[in-house]
Enzyme design. Structure first.
Site, short mmCIF file in Angstrom:
data_model
loop_
_atom_site.label_atom_id
_atom_site.label_comp_id
_atom_site.label_asym_id
_atom_site.label_seq_id
_atom_site.Cartn_x
_atom_site.Cartn_y
_atom_site.Cartn_z
N GLY A 131 -0.60 -4.38 -6.19
CA GLY A 131 -0.15 -3.75 -7.83
C GLY A 131 1.08 -3.00 -7.36
N LEU A 132 1.57 -2.56 -8.45
CA LEU A 132 2.97 -1.50 -8.40
C LEU A 132 2.57 -0.26 -7.67
CD1 LEU A 132 3.98 -2.18 -12.22
CD2 LEU A 132 5.00 -3.43 -10.06
N SER A 133 3.60 0.14 -7.34
CA SER A 133 3.56 1.61 -6.77
C SER A 133 2.88 2.46 -7.60
CB SER A 133 5.15 1.89 -6.22
OG SER A 133 5.10 3.33 -5.72
N GLY A 134 2.04 3.11 -7.33
CA GLY A 134 1.43 4.42 -8.26
C GLY A 134 0.57 3.60 -9.36
N ALA A 135 0.04 2.33 -8.92
CA ALA A 135 -0.65 1.82 -9.88
C ALA A 135 -2.35 2.30 -9.62
CB ALA A 135 -0.75 0.19 -9.50
N GLY A 136 -2.52 2.75 -8.47
CA GLY A 136 -3.72 3.36 -8.29
C GLY A 136 -4.46 2.61 -7.00
N LYS A 137 -3.94 2.07 -6.39
CA LYS A 137 -4.65 1.09 -5.17
C LYS A 137 -5.05 1.99 -4.20
CE LYS A 137 -0.52 -0.73 -4.07
NZ LYS A 137 0.27 -0.18 -5.07
N THR A 138 -4.40 2.92 -3.59
CA THR A 138 -4.96 3.86 -2.45
C THR A 138 -6.02 4.65 -2.93
OG1 THR A 138 -2.67 3.99 -1.51
CG2 THR A 138 -4.20 5.41 -0.58
N SER B 105 2.56 -5.49 -1.90
CA SER B 105 2.42 -7.03 -1.56
C SER B 105 2.88 -7.70 -2.81
CB SER B 105 1.22 -7.50 -1.15
OG SER B 105 -0.02 -6.81 -1.83
#
Lengths: 221, 457
Positions: A11-18, A85
Site C-alpha cells: 500500500g502507499l506510504s502512510g496507508a497504515g501498513k505498519t 512494494s
C-alpha cells in the site's frame, strides 16, 4: 501452533501498513506462534542499506525481504512484511517462491494518505523536495488479486487488524482464540480487490445444486 | 468503481475499438468446410477481410478452463480455473469454480481500469459478474438472470427481451426436437439483446458469446457427421442462423473497429464415455467407503486410495500432507506412483475394440506454471479423439456409449480470426488472444501474461 506463512502488506506510504501490521503481529504472537515482522523502513537501515528508490533498487529491496520471508515461512515462523512494494511484478515474484503467501492490500487512497501525511513526506514530495515518491512522482500498482483488501478510511487500525485476523482464521492460517464471552459480529469484513464476492459466497447451497444439475445435464460433471 | 479513470479520447483521434464474438466449440475445420460448401456466406466474407487460423485449447479442454485462459491471457497455473468442478486444496470438498476463484484479472477489468468502456455478455466463468466500466451479463454458471448482471438493473431489461442464460439441456434428455427449438429460441433472444446493447450502449470493447453452438454439438454432432437424413439438415439450418447473425455483426464493424472471432475447442463424435474412477477402483488405486445408502464420492475416499479422477481426465494423487486421508508420501514415492499410474494409463484400452484410449499423460509441471500451481491436478490425460473421460465414481462399467450426449471436445482445431491483420504465429493458444486486444486498443497489458502478441501491426 500454526504453520508458517507470509503476510505481505502492500500500500502507499502512510496507508497504515505498519500500524495495522503491528497489531496483527501481536495477536498472532498471543496465539502462541513464532512471528517476525519486516518493516520496509527498518529493513532499509540494515538488510537493504544503501539501496535507493529507482525501480531496480526498489525491486531488489522487495526481493530481499521476500527471501527472508521465504526462509522464515519454511521454518514455521509467521513472517509479516510491511513495505510499499509498489511493483506488482516484484510482489508476484515473491509470491511465486512462497507457497503460503497472503497478500494484504491496505487500500487507503492517495488523497487520504496525503491528508494524513504522518511523516510529512507527501508535503515534501508534492513540493518536489523528494523525487521518486510513490503515488506522487513514482507509480504504485495495486494488486490484481490480493487475498485481503483493507479499507481503512473511517475505521480504526484495530478494526482493520481484526478483519485480517478473521480472514486468517477462516482460511485455516490461524487457530481461533478460545472464546471467553460472545463477541459482537465484525462490523465489516475485508473484501477482495476485485469487487467479486468471495468464492464461498458465490452460490447458496440451493444455487449450487441448481448449477450442478445444469452441468450434469451437459455431461460436465 | 473507485479507480476507473475518466474516459479519454484516443490520442491522434479515432477510437480503437474491438468487437469480439465467441463461438463456443466451433472447430476450425468445420467452419472451413461450411465456407467451402457455400453454407456460411457471411463468415466467408468476414474471413476474407482478415486472417483465420487454428487455435489450440487448454488442458483440460473444457470451456471453463479455455475461456479463463483466454480472458486472463494466462495458463491455469496462474488463473486457477482447472475445470467446471474442482476440489478445494487440502480437503475432499468439491466446489464449482467461478469468477471469484479466478486469480488473474480478465481483460475487461483491466480495460475498465484504463478507462475503457466495455460490454461483456455470456462469456463462460464470468459469474459472479464483475463490476466493470460498462455492462456485464454473466454466463450459464449464473443461478438466475437476476444475479447475472452488472449493474443489477440490467437484468430487468434483459428479462423484458426474453433473454435466457442458457438453453435447458434437460430438455435434450427428454426430446431432441424440443431441444432444437430451444436452441433456436435462445440464440435468437441472445442475438437480439446483443444487437440492442451493441447499438445503444457506449463501448470500446464489446464481447458477446454464443454458447448454443457447443450445446448443438454435444447433442447433435454425430448425426451431422453421419449425415443423418433427419438431423443433419437441421444442424446446418442452425448454422445458417449463426451465419446470419455474424453477417449482422459484420455490418457494424467500421474502420475504427477490429473484429475478433474465436472458439475454445474443437469437436468430434463421442466414441465412448470412459469412467476412469471405475478403472482406478478395479485396479487397486481407489478405495471408497460411502455412508450407508450414499453413492461413492471423493468425500468417501479412504487412506487405501493412491489416486482419484475428476472430469475430464484430471488425476489427483492421494498425497499425504495435502489430501486429508492422503497415503502417498511426497517426494520419491509421489514420483514413483505418478510414473507407474501414467504408464498404466497409456495402456488403457477400449474393452470392445482393444484400441488405446489414452494418447499421452501430462505431468502437471509440463503444462502448468504460476502462483496457483499447487491447485493443479497431478496428471492430465490427453485422450484418443472421441474418448470422453468422466469423473463419476458410481459407474459399474469402464465405458459407455449413449445416444444423448454424442459430441465431444477436442484439444486442437479451435479457431481465431482477426479482421484487417495478419496472424504471425502458427501454433496458437487461448492465452495468445488478449495480448492482441491490448495492442489494438493501445492499452498496456498487465505483467506476467503467458500469451504472445500474434498479430502484425
Amino acid at each position: 501452533m500454526s504453520r508458517g506463512f507470509t503476510l505481505w502488506f502492500t500500500g502507499l506510504s502512510g496507508a497504515g501498513k505498519t500500524t495495522i501490521g503491528e497489531i496483527v503481529e501481536q495477536t498472532i504472537r498471543e496465539r502462541g506462534n513464532k512471528v517476525e515482522m519486516l518493516d520496509g523502513d527498518v529493513v532499509r537501515t540494515h538488510l537493504s542499506k544503501g539501496l535507493g528508490f529507482s525501480r531496480e533498487d526498489r525491486d531488489t529491496n522487495i526481493l530481499r525481504i521476500g527471501w527472508v520471508c521465504e526462509v522464515l515461512t519454511r521454518n514455521d515462523v509467521v513472517a509479516i512484511a510491511t513495505a510499499i512494494s509498489p511493483y506488482r511484478q516484484a510482489r508476484e515474484q515473491v509470491r511465486a517462491n512462497i507457497p503460503a503467501f497472503v497478500e494484504v492490500y491496505i487500500a487507503t487512497s492517495l488523497e487520504e494518505c496525503a491528508r494524513r501525511d504522518v511523516k510529512g513526506l507527501y508535503k515534501k514530495a508534492i513540493s518536489g523536495e523528494i523525487p521518486s515518491f510513490t503515488g506522487v512522482s513514482d507509480p504504485y500498482e495495486p494488486p490484481a488479486s490480493a487475498e485481503i483488501v483493507v479499507q481503512t478510511e473511517g475505521r480504526t487500525p484495530e478494526e482493520s487488524a481484526g478483519d485480517i485476523v478473521s480472514w486468517l482464521e477462516a482460511h485455516g492460517y490461524l487457530t481461533p482464540a478460545p472464546k471467553a464471552a460472545p463477541e459482537p459480529a465484525p462490523v465489516a469484513v475485508a473484501v477482495p480487490v476485485s469487487s467479486a464476492p468471495s468464492s464461498s459466497s458465490a452460490y447458496s447451497e440451493e444455487e449450487e445444486a441448481e448449477v450442478s444439475k445444469r452441468l450434469e445435464d451437459l455431461g460436465y460433471m | 468503481m473507485q479507480w476507473f479513470a475518466r474516459r479519454q479520447s484516443a490520442p491522434g483521434g479515432g477510437a480503437r475499438r474491438v468487437l469480439a464474438i465467441g463461438i463456443d466449440g466451433v472447430p476450425y475445420s468445420f467452419a472451413m468446410r461450411q465456407i467451402a460448401e457455400g453454407r456460411m456466406p457471411n463468415l466467408a466474407r468476414i474471413f476474407q477481410a482478415g486472417t483465420v487460423r487454428p487455435l489450440n485449447s487448454s488442458w483440460p479442454f473444457v470451456s471453463s478452463v479455455a475461456w479463463s485462459s483466454f480472458m486472463t491471457g494466462c495458463n491455469p497455473g496462474k488463473h486457477n480455473i482447472y475445470g467446471f468442478v474442482d476440489r478445494r486444496l487440502n480437503t475432499y470438498d468439491v466446489f464449482l469454480p467461478n469468477s471469484s476463484t479466478m486469480k488473474r484479472e480478465p481483460i475487461w477489468c483491466e480495460l475498465s481500469k484504463a478507462g475503457k468502456e466495455v460490454v461483456v455478455m455470456n462469456v463462460p466463468v464470468t459469474y459472479p459478474p464483475r463490476q466493470v466500466n460498462g455492462l456485464m451479463v454473466s454466463c450459464f454458471l449464473s443461478p438466475s438472470l437476476e444475479k447475472a448482471t452488472y449493474p443489477k438493473e440490467l437484468a430487468g431489461r434483459l428479462q423484458q427481451m426474453g433473454y435466457k442464460i442458457d438453453a435447458d439441456a434437460a430438455i435434450a434428455r427428454r426430446n431432441k426436437d424440443d431441444f432444437m427449438k430451444e436452441l433456436h429460441h435462445v440464440l435468437e433472444r441472445r442475438a437480439a439483446v446483443m444487437f440492442e446493447l451493441m447499438d445503444s450502449e457506449p463501448w470500446d470493447f464489446f464481447m458477446s458469446h454464443i454458447m448454443e453452438t457447443d450445446r448443438l454439438h454435444h447433442f447433435f454432432w454425430e448425426y451431422m457427421e453421419n449425415n443423418d437424413p433427419y438431423w443433419a439438415p437441421q444442424f446446418y439450418d442452425f448454422y445458417e442462423k449463426v451465419d446470419t447473425i455474424l453477417g449482422q455483426v459484420w455490418e457494424r464493424v467500421d474502420e475504427n473497429t477490429t473484429l475478433v472471432i474465436l472458439s475454445d475447442h474443437g469437436f468430434c463424435t463421442v466414441r465412448k464415455e470412459v469412467y476412469l474412477n471405475t478403472w482406478l477402483r478395479e485396479n487397486g488405486w481407489l478405495s471408497t467407503e460411502p455412508a450407508p445408502g450414499k453413492p461413492p464420492s471423493i468425500a468417501s475416499i479412504t487412506p487405501a486410495t493412491r489416486a482419484y479422477s475428476m472430469d475430464p481426465g484430471r488425476v489427483f494423487i492421494n498425497l499425504r500432507g495435502r489430501e486429508p486421508r492422503g497415503s502417498v508420501e511426497p517426494g520419491a514415492d509421489y514420483e514413483r506412483v505418478r510414473q507407474q499410474l501414467s504408464d498404466e494409463l497409456l495402456e488403457l484400452r477400449d474393452p470392445d475394440t482393444g484400441e488405446k484410449m489414452v494418447q499421452r499423460v501430462y505431468k502437471r509441471e509440463e503444462i502448468y506454471h504460476g502462483e496457483n500451481y499447487q491447485n493443479a491436478p497431478d496428471l492430465v490425460i490427453s485422450p484418443t479423439t472421441g474418448y470422453a473421460f468422466k469423473g463419476a465414481m458410481d459407474r459399474e462399467h469402464l465405458t459407455y456409449k449413449g445416444d444423448v450426449l454424442i459430441g465431444e471436445h477436442t484439444f486442437d482445431d479451435a479457431l481465431l480470426y482477426v479482421s484487417g491483420h495478419d496472424i504471425v504465429k502458427s501454433t496458437l493458444t487461448m492465452e495468445d488472444v488478449v495480448p492482441a486486444v491490448y495492442n489494438l486498443m493501445r492499452v498496456p497489458q498487465p505483467d506476467g501474461l503467458d500469451g504472445a502478441l500474434v498479430i502484425s501491426a
